[in-house]
Design a protein around this motif. Structure first.
Motif, PDB file in Angstrom:
ATOM      1  N   GLU A 123      -8.399   8.997   3.147  1.00 14.93           N
ATOM      2  CA  GLU A 123      -9.202   8.031   2.398  1.00 14.93           C
ATOM      3  C   GLU A 123     -10.686   8.401   2.415  1.00 14.93           C
ATOM      4  O   GLU A 123     -11.376   8.268   1.411  1.00 14.93           O
TER       5      GLU A 123
ATOM      6  N   ALA B  82      -8.080  -1.728   5.700  1.00 15.25           N
ATOM      7  CA  ALA B  82      -6.822  -1.040   5.427  1.00 15.25           C
ATOM      8  C   ALA B  82      -5.944  -1.141   6.669  1.00 15.25           C
ATOM      9  O   ALA B  82      -6.362  -0.786   7.752  1.00 15.25           O
TER      10      ALA B  82
ATOM     11  N   TRP C 226      -4.240   8.627   7.634  1.00 12.87           N
ATOM     12  CA  TRP C 226      -4.475   7.863   6.416  1.00 12.87           C
ATOM     13  C   TRP C 226      -5.973   7.694   6.201  1.00 12.87           C
ATOM     14  O   TRP C 226      -6.488   7.861   5.095  1.00 12.87           O
TER      15      TRP C 226
ATOM     16  N   LYS D 276     -11.200  11.119  -0.148  1.00 14.17           N
ATOM     17  CA  LYS D 276     -11.157  10.605  -1.518  1.00 14.17           C
ATOM     18  C   LYS D 276     -12.461   9.902  -1.890  1.00 14.17           C
ATOM     19  O   LYS D 276     -12.948  10.023  -3.001  1.00 14.17           O
ATOM     20  N   ARG D 277     -12.999   9.132  -0.948  1.00 12.77           N
ATOM     21  CA  ARG D 277     -14.218   8.357  -1.208  1.00 12.77           C
ATOM     22  C   ARG D 277     -15.490   9.141  -0.927  1.00 12.77           C
ATOM     23  O   ARG D 277     -16.581   8.648  -1.157  1.00 12.77           O
TER      24      ARG D 277
END
Length: 110
Positions: free
Chosen positions: A25, A105, A21, A28-29
């Motif tokens: 992430e 998260a 995960w 994506k960032r």
């Protein structure tokens, strides 16, 4: 200092579930992924290359809280359901959420 996504790994199924995960992430960032080991090095083969590894001689909860001070997004795993009992936070996720200085998260197991 470049912002990073830091995922705490301790060899548990919950920690290992958090790693993919966190990798998604960080992509994506467009950040750096930091794997934080807090005790025995029992990491899975990474699905994608990570940029850094951080090994600290501290309790896992303290190591995650300290690393969160340098992270744009700390990532920890959440304990699995046990015998129909509602999910709960373990001590590491609890410490990260309550003592960290940024959003955390919490990734469910499975």
């Amino acid at each position: 200092m470049q912002p990073v996504v830091t995922v705490g790994l301790d060899g548990s199924p919950e920690g290992l579930a958090a790693a993919p995960w966190a990798a998604d992430e960080d992509e994506k960032r467009r950040l750096t992924l930091r794997l934080l080991y807090s005790w025995p090095l029992l990491a899975p083969e990474p699905a994608h290359a990570f940029s850094e590894a951080d090994i600290r001689l501290a309790s896992p909860a303290r190591a995650v809280v300290q690393a969160a001070e340098e992270a744009a997004l700390p990532v920890v795993g959440r304990r699995a359901h046990r015998h129909g009992v509602a999910p709960r936070l373990g001590p590491i996720a609890h410490a990260a959420i309550h003592h960290g200085r940024c959003p955390v998260a919490v990734v469910p197991h499975g």
